[in-house]
Design an enzyme around this catalytic site. Structure first.
Site, PDB file in Angstrom:
ATOM      1  N   GLU A   1       1.062  -1.122  -0.274  1.00  0.00           N
ATOM      2  CA  GLU A   1       0.155  -0.040  -0.111  1.00  0.00           C
ATOM      3  C   GLU A   1       1.005   1.737   0.102  1.00  0.00           C
ATOM      4  O   GLU A   1       2.054   1.412   1.004  1.00  0.00           O
ATOM      5  CB  GLU A   1      -1.176   0.217   1.523  1.00  0.00           C
ATOM      6  CG  GLU A   1      -1.411   1.186   0.904  1.00  0.00           C
ATOM      7  CD  GLU A   1      -3.053   1.446   2.802  1.00  0.00           C
ATOM      8  OE1 GLU A   1      -3.160   2.397   3.522  1.00  0.00           O
ATOM      9  OE2 GLU A   1      -3.321   0.290   3.436  1.00  0.00           O
TER      10      GLU A   1
ATOM     11  N   ARG B   1       0.670  10.615   0.328  1.00  0.00           N
ATOM     12  CA  ARG B   1       0.942  11.177   1.400  1.00  0.00           C
ATOM     13  C   ARG B   1       1.820  12.430   1.290  1.00  0.00           C
ATOM     14  O   ARG B   1       2.632  13.250   1.816  1.00  0.00           O
ATOM     15  CB  ARG B   1       1.371  10.550   3.222  1.00  0.00           C
ATOM     16  CG  ARG B   1       0.459  10.307   3.639  1.00  0.00           C
ATOM     17  CD  ARG B   1       0.965   9.545   5.406  1.00  0.00           C
ATOM     18  NE  ARG B   1       0.057   8.293   5.628  1.00  0.00           N
ATOM     19  CZ  ARG B   1      -0.129   7.772   6.774  1.00  0.00           C
ATOM     20  NH1 ARG B   1       1.153   7.410   7.096  1.00  0.00           N
ATOM     21  NH2 ARG B   1      -0.917   6.583   7.108  1.00  0.00           N
TER      22      ARG B   1
ATOM     23  N   THR C   1      -4.023   6.601   1.737  1.00  0.00           N
ATOM     24  CA  THR C   1      -4.731   7.327   2.185  1.00  0.00           C
ATOM     25  C   THR C   1      -5.722   8.186   1.278  1.00  0.00           C
ATOM     26  O   THR C   1      -5.087   9.527   0.825  1.00  0.00           O
ATOM     27  CB  THR C   1      -3.226   8.163   3.076  1.00  0.00           C
ATOM     28  OG1 THR C   1      -2.674   7.382   3.491  1.00  0.00           O
ATOM     29  CG2 THR C   1      -3.541   9.059   3.134  1.00  0.00           C
TER      30      THR C   1
ATOM     31  N   LYS D   1     -11.142  -1.157   6.641  1.00  0.00           N
ATOM     32  CA  LYS D   1     -10.331  -1.064   7.685  1.00  0.00           C
ATOM     33  C   LYS D   1     -10.310  -0.515   8.978  1.00  0.00           C
ATOM     34  O   LYS D   1     -11.195  -0.237   9.231  1.00  0.00           O
ATOM     35  CB  LYS D   1      -9.446   0.449   6.763  1.00  0.00           C
ATOM     36  CG  LYS D   1      -7.568   0.283   7.375  1.00  0.00           C
ATOM     37  CD  LYS D   1      -7.168   1.785   7.060  1.00  0.00           C
ATOM     38  CE  LYS D   1      -6.110   2.428   7.139  1.00  0.00           C
ATOM     39  NZ  LYS D   1      -5.327   3.264   6.424  1.00  0.00           N
TER      40      LYS D   1
END
Length: 222
Positions: free
Chosen positions: A56, A60, A84, A144
């Site tokens: 993943e 960011r 994100t 998640k």
């Protein structure tokens, strides 16, 4: 009995149609914020050698999208996801770059509508029973759990397994190699997310042998 390597190959070669498929890619999903695009390919290759077939890459940093693009193009056996995802538009850009699944820290109606429109599997973030139930109302059965440790960790997931037995989670946030096994032992946990597979100092040093070792240890957790 099928070997661990054969199981991994089978999972990677099968198409992912749902978020539930993402939970079965690896016991530990490396969550990585890359500062240098040049690290993307050797990192992905080292993880694969260690038996971890997914990564993943978070958005960011500015290197996120180009890193996903490099991995998708140069390491096709690695299943790259984009993490994100926090605002509409990011999901499509990530999928266009080669991301095969998407991960969000939380969920708003606007963001979920955008994710549904893109069509790629996604793990939306939930931290409470109400948030998980809200995602379930939209058809999600895999999601998640974030931030895992601050939100109650293993004890919380045990508690909600009774009233919400149909939901499965990828806990992420504050999990370590020491605490991961307790999460993975839960029936409602498919995998965990962890940043320890690619520490920033190891990436900066280009120590891909260390990454491979960490991946091998993580792959053996299940």
């Amino acid at each position: 009995m099928m070997s661990r390597a054969s199981q991994m190959n089978e999972r990677m070669n099968n198409p992912m149609n749902t978020a539930a498929d993402v939970l079965d890619l690896a016991p530990v999903v490396p969550v990585v914020a890359l500062d240098d695009v040049a690290h993307a390919v050797p990192l992905a290759e080292a993880l694969l050698r260690g038996g971890i077939g997914t990564i993943e890459v978070t958005l960011r940093t500015p290197a996120g999208l180009p890193a996903i693009e490099r991995i998708a193009a140069e390491v096709p056996d690695m299943v790259a996801g984009a993490g994100t995802i926090t605002e509409p538009g990011q999901a499509k850009r990530a999928v266009d770059a080669g991301a095969r699944y998407l991960v969000t820290p939380g969920a708003t109606d606007r963001l979920l509508d955008d994710l549904d429109g893109v069509g790629a599997p996604y793990l939306a973030g939930a931290a409470t029973a109400s948030e998980a139930m809200r995602l379930a109302e939209r058809g999600a059965t895999a999601m998640k759990f974030f931030p895992a440790e601050p939100s109650g960790g293993v004890a919380y997931l045990k508690a909600i397994a009774g009233p919400l037995p149909h939901l499965r989670f990828c806990p992420t946030g504050g999990i370590s190699p020491e605490t991961a096994p307790a999460y993975l032992a839960l029936p409602n946990v498919g995998c965990v997310g962890g940043s320890w597979l690619a520490p920033k100092d190891v990436l900066a040093a280009g120590d891909w042998t260390k990454v491979e070792q960490l991946a091998r240890e993580a792959a053996a957790l299940r």
